[in-house]
Design a protein around this motif. Sequence first.
Motif, PDB file in Angstrom:
ATOM      1  N   PHE A  76       0.870  -1.179   0.000  1.00  0.00           N
ATOM      2  CA  PHE A  76       0.000   0.000   0.000  1.00  0.00           C
ATOM      3  C   PHE A  76       0.913   1.237   0.000  1.00  0.00           C
ATOM      4  O   PHE A  76       2.128   1.122   0.036  1.00  0.00           O
ATOM      5  N   GLY A  77       0.294   2.424  -0.071  1.00  0.00           N
ATOM      6  CA  GLY A  77       1.095   3.654  -0.119  1.00  0.00           C
ATOM      7  C   GLY A  77       1.906   3.722  -1.404  1.00  0.00           C
ATOM      8  O   GLY A  77       2.985   4.292  -1.444  1.00  0.00           O
ATOM      9  N   ARG A  78       1.353   3.093  -2.449  1.00  0.00           N
ATOM     10  CA  ARG A  78       2.100   3.079  -3.719  1.00  0.00           C
ATOM     11  C   ARG A  78       2.100   4.466  -4.338  1.00  0.00           C
ATOM     12  O   ARG A  78       1.067   5.138  -4.375  1.00  0.00           O
ATOM     13  N   CYS A  79       3.240   4.887  -4.785  1.00  0.00           N
ATOM     14  CA  CYS A  79       3.335   6.182  -5.467  1.00  0.00           C
ATOM     15  C   CYS A  79       4.599   6.153  -6.309  1.00  0.00           C
ATOM     16  O   CYS A  79       5.323   5.152  -6.310  1.00  0.00           O
ATOM     17  N   ARG A  80       4.826   7.223  -7.036  1.00  0.00           N
ATOM     18  CA  ARG A  80       6.051   7.324  -7.814  1.00  0.00           C
ATOM     19  C   ARG A  80       6.654   8.695  -7.573  1.00  0.00           C
ATOM     20  O   ARG A  80       5.915   9.651  -7.299  1.00  0.00           O
ATOM     21  N   VAL A 130       5.653  21.543  -2.803  1.00  0.00           N
ATOM     22  CA  VAL A 130       6.597  21.567  -3.926  1.00  0.00           C
ATOM     23  C   VAL A 130       5.901  21.958  -5.228  1.00  0.00           C
ATOM     24  O   VAL A 130       6.458  22.693  -6.048  1.00  0.00           O
ATOM     25  N   GLU A 131       4.659  21.494  -5.389  1.00  0.00           N
ATOM     26  CA  GLU A 131       3.987  21.660  -6.684  1.00  0.00           C
ATOM     27  C   GLU A 131       3.720  23.110  -7.067  1.00  0.00           C
ATOM     28  O   GLU A 131       3.491  23.395  -8.233  1.00  0.00           O
ATOM     29  N   ILE A 132       3.716  24.028  -6.089  1.00  0.00           N
ATOM     30  CA  ILE A 132       3.445  25.412  -6.493  1.00  0.00           C
ATOM     31  C   ILE A 132       4.718  26.156  -6.908  1.00  0.00           C
ATOM     32  O   ILE A 132       4.658  27.281  -7.408  1.00  0.00           O
ATOM     33  N   CYS A 143      10.223  17.802  -8.622  1.00  0.00           N
ATOM     34  CA  CYS A 143      10.398  16.355  -8.525  1.00  0.00           C
ATOM     35  C   CYS A 143       9.687  15.976  -7.230  1.00  0.00           C
ATOM     36  O   CYS A 143      10.148  16.334  -6.138  1.00  0.00           O
ATOM     37  N   ASP A 144       8.517  15.341  -7.356  1.00  0.00           N
ATOM     38  CA  ASP A 144       7.710  15.092  -6.158  1.00  0.00           C
ATOM     39  C   ASP A 144       6.974  13.763  -6.272  1.00  0.00           C
ATOM     40  O   ASP A 144       6.923  13.168  -7.348  1.00  0.00           O
ATOM     41  N   LEU A 145       6.383  13.352  -5.155  1.00  0.00           N
ATOM     42  CA  LEU A 145       5.610  12.110  -5.148  1.00  0.00           C
ATOM     43  C   LEU A 145       4.290  12.329  -5.868  1.00  0.00           C
ATOM     44  O   LEU A 145       3.641  13.358  -5.696  1.00  0.00           O
ATOM     45  N   VAL A 146       3.924  11.342  -6.656  1.00  0.00           N
ATOM     46  CA  VAL A 146       2.665  11.394  -7.390  1.00  0.00           C
ATOM     47  C   VAL A 146       1.918  10.103  -7.109  1.00  0.00           C
ATOM     48  O   VAL A 146       2.500   9.017  -7.159  1.00  0.00           O
ATOM     49  N   SER A 147       0.638  10.247  -6.784  1.00  0.00           N
ATOM     50  CA  SER A 147      -0.177   9.049  -6.609  1.00  0.00           C
ATOM     51  C   SER A 147      -1.227   9.031  -7.719  1.00  0.00           C
ATOM     52  O   SER A 147      -1.077   8.362  -8.733  1.00  0.00           O
ATOM     53  N   SER A 148      -2.295   9.821  -7.579  1.00  0.00           N
ATOM     54  CA  SER A 148      -3.315   9.859  -8.648  1.00  0.00           C
ATOM     55  C   SER A 148      -2.914  10.831  -9.761  1.00  0.00           C
ATOM     56  O   SER A 148      -3.410  10.746 -10.871  1.00  0.00           O
ATOM     57  N   GLY A 149      -2.051  11.777  -9.455  1.00  0.00           N
ATOM     58  CA  GLY A 149      -1.666  12.791 -10.441  1.00  0.00           C
ATOM     59  C   GLY A 149      -2.534  14.039 -10.361  1.00  0.00           C
ATOM     60  O   GLY A 149      -2.297  15.016 -11.066  1.00  0.00           O
ATOM     61  N   SER A 150      -3.536  14.046  -9.457  1.00  0.00           N
ATOM     62  CA  SER A 150      -4.456  15.193  -9.446  1.00  0.00           C
ATOM     63  C   SER A 150      -3.784  16.463  -8.895  1.00  0.00           C
ATOM     64  O   SER A 150      -4.103  17.559  -9.333  1.00  0.00           O
ATOM     65  N   THR A 151      -2.843  16.315  -7.981  1.00  0.00           N
ATOM     66  CA  THR A 151      -2.162  17.524  -7.460  1.00  0.00           C
ATOM     67  C   THR A 151      -1.349  18.186  -8.571  1.00  0.00           C
ATOM     68  O   THR A 151      -1.368  19.413  -8.717  1.00  0.00           O
ATOM     69  N   LEU A 152      -0.662  17.368  -9.367  1.00  0.00           N
ATOM     70  CA  LEU A 152       0.089  17.943 -10.496  1.00  0.00           C
ATOM     71  C   LEU A 152      -0.873  18.643 -11.438  1.00  0.00           C
ATOM     72  O   LEU A 152      -0.650  19.771 -11.868  1.00  0.00           O
TER      73      LEU A 152
HETATM   74  P1  AMP Z   1      -1.823  12.883  -5.946  1.00  0.00           P
HETATM   75  O1  AMP Z   1      -2.557  14.197  -6.118  1.00  0.00           O
HETATM   76  O2  AMP Z   1      -2.766  11.738  -5.614  1.00  0.00           O
HETATM   77  O3  AMP Z   1      -0.927  12.568  -7.100  1.00  0.00           O
HETATM   78  O4  AMP Z   1      -0.900  13.019  -4.636  1.00  0.00           O
HETATM   79  C1  AMP Z   1       0.177  13.916  -4.657  1.00  0.00           C
HETATM   80  C2  AMP Z   1       0.403  14.553  -3.319  1.00  0.00           C
HETATM   81  O5  AMP Z   1       0.304  13.610  -2.271  1.00  0.00           O
HETATM   82  C3  AMP Z   1       1.791  15.112  -3.262  1.00  0.00           C
HETATM   83  O6  AMP Z   1       1.777  16.267  -2.454  1.00  0.00           O
HETATM   84  C4  AMP Z   1       2.612  14.028  -2.635  1.00  0.00           C
HETATM   85  O7  AMP Z   1       3.701  14.559  -1.932  1.00  0.00           O
HETATM   86  C5  AMP Z   1       1.607  13.320  -1.742  1.00  0.00           C
HETATM   87  N1  AMP Z   1       1.740  11.848  -1.801  1.00  0.00           N
HETATM   88  C6  AMP Z   1       1.174  11.037  -2.715  1.00  0.00           C
HETATM   89  N2  AMP Z   1       1.477   9.751  -2.467  1.00  0.00           N
HETATM   90  C7  AMP Z   1       2.227   9.744  -1.351  1.00  0.00           C
HETATM   91  C8  AMP Z   1       2.858   8.707  -0.570  1.00  0.00           C
HETATM   92  N3  AMP Z   1       2.745   7.411  -0.898  1.00  0.00           N
HETATM   93  N4  AMP Z   1       3.573   9.079   0.509  1.00  0.00           N
HETATM   94  C9  AMP Z   1       3.669  10.379   0.851  1.00  0.00           C
HETATM   95  N5  AMP Z   1       3.105  11.404   0.166  1.00  0.00           N
HETATM   96  C10 AMP Z   1       2.407  11.093  -0.921  1.00  0.00           C
END
Ligand code: AMP
Length: 272
Positions: A76-80, A130-132, A143-152
């Motif tokens: 769980f907590g999968r991200c890139r 970081v994203e702003i 260069c930041d963590l991305v899960s769904s990509g919605s923050t980017l």
């Molecule tokens: P998302 O909008 O779902 O792509 O999530 C991106 C935001 O959530 C960024 O601010 C990331 O730093 C944070 N984030 C996403 N996944 C993780 C994770 N597995 N661990 C820590 N922070 C995360």
Amino acid sequence: MSDGSVGLLRKCGISLSNGAGKLKTEADNFPLEIFFLRDDDIPDYVADGVADIGIVGENVLVENPRPVETIEKLGFGRCRLSIAVEKGAMYRDSNDLAGKRIATSYPNILSRFLDSKGVSANIHKITGSVEIAPSIGLADAVCDLVSSGSTLFTNGLREVERVMSSEAVLIASNDLCDAAGALLDKLVFRLRSVKAASQNKYILLNAPREKVGSIASILPGMRSPTVTPLAEKGWVSMQSVISEHEFWNVVDELRAAGAEGILVVAIDQMIV
Ligand code: AMP
């Protein structure tokens, strides 16, 4: 990460006192005391022996390697960790990052990535939001963590390079006492059962008796499928376990081989 960790412990049958908002709690039915700590601090606490084990994102460990043992990936907590540029910015490949300012909370991983590509860029270490950075003129890329990509997306950014993939991992101190080591083994056994269950499905189907052999060869199962007769003469029910990954392919093959009334059920625990 803390919701995922608590959820996983619960699936392992470990019930936690309901201490919403508390930073420390105890399990009711397992000798475990839990500290809710900032992710960056967790490897240090485990390395220093303040905590015997910890759950943390791989990204944190790779950024700041500590003398701890990684025991298990937790699924769980999968991200890139990715590099993103402004939506309209021209980007062909990593050479376009040369001389650019890149904001990140992961300067070590980013620097290794840029070195591996032979690219020289200016890394700006920032600890949050970081994203702003590009929209306020602080950087050309992030260069930041991305899960769904919605923050980017909501910050007008486009993902252009995947630097690493990450998920939650269980880590342990290198010098656990025997009692803590035995408890860790018990916990890992439960974690593996929960993980195996989540990666597999229980399948039930009906088939004409003469098709049992060909259907059994499609169903891998833990050993071999269970076959029980139906009330209707000449028909059997077959039951087995199949991997989540090959699920749809197996179902297609089963239908082609004559299976009917296929039911697929989630598995709660799978003792492996
Ligand atoms: P998302 O909008 O779902 O792509 O999530 C991106 C935001 O959530 C960024 O601010 C990331 O730093 C944070 N984030 C996403 N996944 C993780 C994770 N597995 N661990 C820590 N922070 C995360």
